[in-house]
Write a protein that holds these residues in place. Structure first.
Motif, PDB file in Angstrom:
ATOM      1  N   ALA A  14       0.830  -1.207   0.000  1.00 22.48           N
ATOM      2  CA  ALA A  14       0.000   0.000   0.000  1.00 22.48           C
ATOM      3  C   ALA A  14       0.864   1.258   0.000  1.00 22.48           C
ATOM      4  CB  ALA A  14      -0.938  -0.007   1.206  1.00 22.48           C
ATOM      5  N   SER A  15       1.957   1.254   0.751  1.00 22.52           N
ATOM      6  CA  SER A  15       2.833   2.435   0.745  1.00 22.52           C
ATOM      7  C   SER A  15       3.531   2.592  -0.600  1.00 22.52           C
ATOM      8  CB  SER A  15       3.851   2.358   1.887  1.00 22.52           C
ATOM      9  OG  SER A  15       4.773   1.323   1.675  1.00 22.52           O
ATOM     10  N   TYR A  63      -7.674   5.159  -1.327  1.00 23.82           N
ATOM     11  CA  TYR A  63      -8.509   6.324  -1.584  1.00 23.82           C
ATOM     12  C   TYR A  63      -9.397   6.638  -0.390  1.00 23.82           C
ATOM     13  CZ  TYR A  63      -6.979   6.423  -6.429  1.00 23.82           C
ATOM     14  OH  TYR A  63      -6.226   6.526  -7.575  1.00 23.82           O
ATOM     15  N   LEU A  64      -9.792   5.636   0.380  1.00 25.77           N
ATOM     16  CA  LEU A  64     -10.509   5.905   1.633  1.00 25.77           C
ATOM     17  C   LEU A  64      -9.596   6.603   2.635  1.00 25.77           C
ATOM     18  CD1 LEU A  64     -12.624   2.671   2.184  1.00 25.77           C
ATOM     19  CD2 LEU A  64     -13.476   4.974   1.756  1.00 25.77           C
ATOM     20  N   LEU A  65      -8.344   6.160   2.704  1.00 24.19           N
ATOM     21  CA  LEU A  65      -7.381   6.796   3.604  1.00 24.19           C
ATOM     22  C   LEU A  65      -7.102   8.231   3.182  1.00 24.19           C
ATOM     23  CD1 LEU A  65      -5.350   6.532   5.967  1.00 24.19           C
ATOM     24  CD2 LEU A  65      -3.694   5.712   4.288  1.00 24.19           C
ATOM     25  N   LEU A  66      -6.947   8.455   1.874  1.00 26.44           N
ATOM     26  CA  LEU A  66      -6.670   9.807   1.392  1.00 26.44           C
ATOM     27  C   LEU A  66      -7.883  10.726   1.491  1.00 26.44           C
ATOM     28  CD1 LEU A  66      -4.446   9.006  -1.709  1.00 26.44           C
ATOM     29  CD2 LEU A  66      -3.718   9.906   0.507  1.00 26.44           C
ATOM     30  N   GLY A  98      -6.934  16.010   6.203  1.00 25.78           N
ATOM     31  CA  GLY A  98      -5.611  16.185   6.771  1.00 25.78           C
ATOM     32  C   GLY A  98      -4.609  15.107   6.377  1.00 25.78           C
ATOM     33  N   VAL A  99      -5.055  14.056   5.711  1.00 31.22           N
ATOM     34  CA  VAL A  99      -4.144  12.992   5.301  1.00 31.22           C
ATOM     35  C   VAL A  99      -3.786  13.214   3.836  1.00 31.22           C
ATOM     36  CG1 VAL A  99      -3.846  10.510   4.972  1.00 31.22           C
ATOM     37  CG2 VAL A  99      -5.103  11.352   6.949  1.00 31.22           C
ATOM     38  N   GLY A 100      -2.524  13.486   3.598  1.00 33.66           N
ATOM     39  CA  GLY A 100      -2.036  13.666   2.237  1.00 33.66           C
ATOM     40  C   GLY A 100      -1.240  12.449   1.801  1.00 33.66           C
ATOM     41  N   ILE A 101      -0.663  12.556   0.651  1.00 37.42           N
ATOM     42  CA  ILE A 101       0.082  11.426   0.104  1.00 37.42           C
ATOM     43  C   ILE A 101       1.288  11.083   0.975  1.00 37.42           C
ATOM     44  CG2 ILE A 101       1.552  10.733  -1.834  1.00 37.42           C
ATOM     45  CD1 ILE A 101      -0.502  11.924  -3.689  1.00 37.42           C
ATOM     46  N   TRP A 102       2.029  12.101   1.398  1.00 35.04           N
ATOM     47  CA  TRP A 102       3.247  11.830   2.164  1.00 35.04           C
ATOM     48  C   TRP A 102       2.930  11.325   3.560  1.00 35.04           C
ATOM     49  CZ3 TRP A 102       6.946  11.060  -0.921  1.00 35.04           C
ATOM     50  CH2 TRP A 102       7.036  11.772  -2.103  1.00 35.04           C
ATOM     51  N   SER A 103       1.925  11.870   4.205  1.00 38.32           N
ATOM     52  CA  SER A 103       1.567  11.373   5.542  1.00 38.32           C
ATOM     53  C   SER A 103       0.991   9.960   5.464  1.00 38.32           C
ATOM     54  CB  SER A 103       0.592  12.325   6.235  1.00 38.32           C
ATOM     55  OG  SER A 103      -0.575  12.498   5.471  1.00 38.32           O
ATOM     56  N   ALA A 104       0.254   9.656   4.396  1.00 32.76           N
ATOM     57  CA  ALA A 104      -0.266   8.298   4.220  1.00 32.76           C
ATOM     58  C   ALA A 104       0.882   7.315   3.993  1.00 32.76           C
ATOM     59  CB  ALA A 104      -1.250   8.252   3.053  1.00 32.76           C
ATOM     60  N   ALA A 105       1.880   7.722   3.217  1.00 33.79           N
ATOM     61  CA  ALA A 105       3.024   6.844   2.976  1.00 33.79           C
ATOM     62  C   ALA A 105       3.780   6.561   4.268  1.00 33.79           C
ATOM     63  CB  ALA A 105       3.959   7.464   1.936  1.00 33.79           C
ATOM     64  N   VAL A 106       3.993   7.577   5.069  1.00 29.51           N
ATOM     65  CA  VAL A 106       4.692   7.396   6.348  1.00 29.51           C
ATOM     66  C   VAL A 106       3.860   6.515   7.285  1.00 29.51           C
ATOM     67  CG1 VAL A 106       5.474   8.605   8.427  1.00 29.51           C
ATOM     68  CG2 VAL A 106       6.039   9.509   6.174  1.00 29.51           C
ATOM     69  N   LEU A 107       2.576   6.756   7.351  1.00 27.86           N
ATOM     70  CA  LEU A 107       1.688   5.964   8.200  1.00 27.86           C
ATOM     71  C   LEU A 107       1.704   4.486   7.797  1.00 27.86           C
ATOM     72  CD1 LEU A 107      -0.553   6.130  10.438  1.00 27.86           C
ATOM     73  CD2 LEU A 107      -2.164   6.319   8.539  1.00 27.86           C
ATOM     74  N   SER A 140       3.713  -1.096   8.580  1.00 28.86           N
ATOM     75  CA  SER A 140       4.451  -2.259   8.098  1.00 28.86           C
ATOM     76  C   SER A 140       5.585  -2.629   9.048  1.00 28.86           C
ATOM     77  CB  SER A 140       4.997  -1.980   6.700  1.00 28.86           C
ATOM     78  OG  SER A 140       5.691  -3.088   6.218  1.00 28.86           O
ATOM     79  N   ILE A 141       6.321  -1.643   9.520  1.00 29.69           N
ATOM     80  CA  ILE A 141       7.417  -1.897  10.462  1.00 29.69           C
ATOM     81  C   ILE A 141       6.873  -2.433  11.786  1.00 29.69           C
ATOM     82  CG2 ILE A 141       9.219  -0.757  11.823  1.00 29.69           C
ATOM     83  CD1 ILE A 141       9.599   1.114   9.365  1.00 29.69           C
TER      84      ILE A 141
END
Length: 167
Positions: free
Chosen positions: A20-21, A55-58, A62-71, A76-77
């Motif tokens: 997903a990331s 797309y539900l997450l985005l 307040g959730v953008g592409i970069w914050s979603a990727a980090v989340l 995953s970690i």
């Protein structure tokens, strides 16, 4: 041997969050290199598998592409840690795996339409009240992720049942 197999099975949700990331990161990659065939291949390969949950997450304010990727990378970690120490994190592992199962299961039934944009038309129809069932699509990656996350959920259930029996 059995412990190693169960550890690999518990890594399924981490794999789902990592893919997903990668999908989220493929969006800015396409924006900066729109003529790249490999960028389009990456995006279109993962699109049917991760379109709806991402797309539900985005769509969350307040959730953008970069914050979603980090989340998603942090999820995953965290899943790797949970998989390596299941006795310490059995409740967290249960929640982690079942969120991934819901997300991958959501795409199994809703992946019939392939759109590649973030426009209003590309947002999930689920939010607009369209609860019609779309036909299931066959995606080898999607089937692999769903089965691996399902097996991780099964491992979580077995761990909790074993703890309840021994207590």
């Amino acid at each position: 041997m059995r412990i190693a197999v169960f550890t690999l099975m518990r890594l399924g949700p981490s794999l789902a969050y990592a893919i997903a990331s990668i999908f989220v990161l493929s969006m800015p990659l396409l924006e900066s290199h729109p003529s790249s065939a490999s960028a389009w291949w990456l995006h279109m390969t993962i699109l049917p598998v991760m379109r709806e949950p991402i797309y539900l997450l985005l769509a969350v304010p307040g959730v953008g592409i970069w914050s979603a990727a980090v989340l998603l990378m942090l999820a995953s970690i965290f899943g790797i840690r949970v998989a390596l120490e299941p006795q310490r994190h059995h409740r967290s592992g249960f929640i982690h795996a079942h969120i991934a199962l819901i997300a991958t299961g959501l795409t199994m039934g809703r992946a019939a339409v392939a759109q590649a944009g973030l426009s209003d038309f590309a947002l999930p129809q689920l939010q607009r009240g369209d609860w019609s069932f779309l036909p299931l699509t066959y995606s080898p990656l999607g089937m692999f992720l769903f089965i691996s996350v399902f097996l991780a959920c099964l491992c979580c259930h077995l761990t909790i049942i074993r703890r309840a029996i021994s207590a």
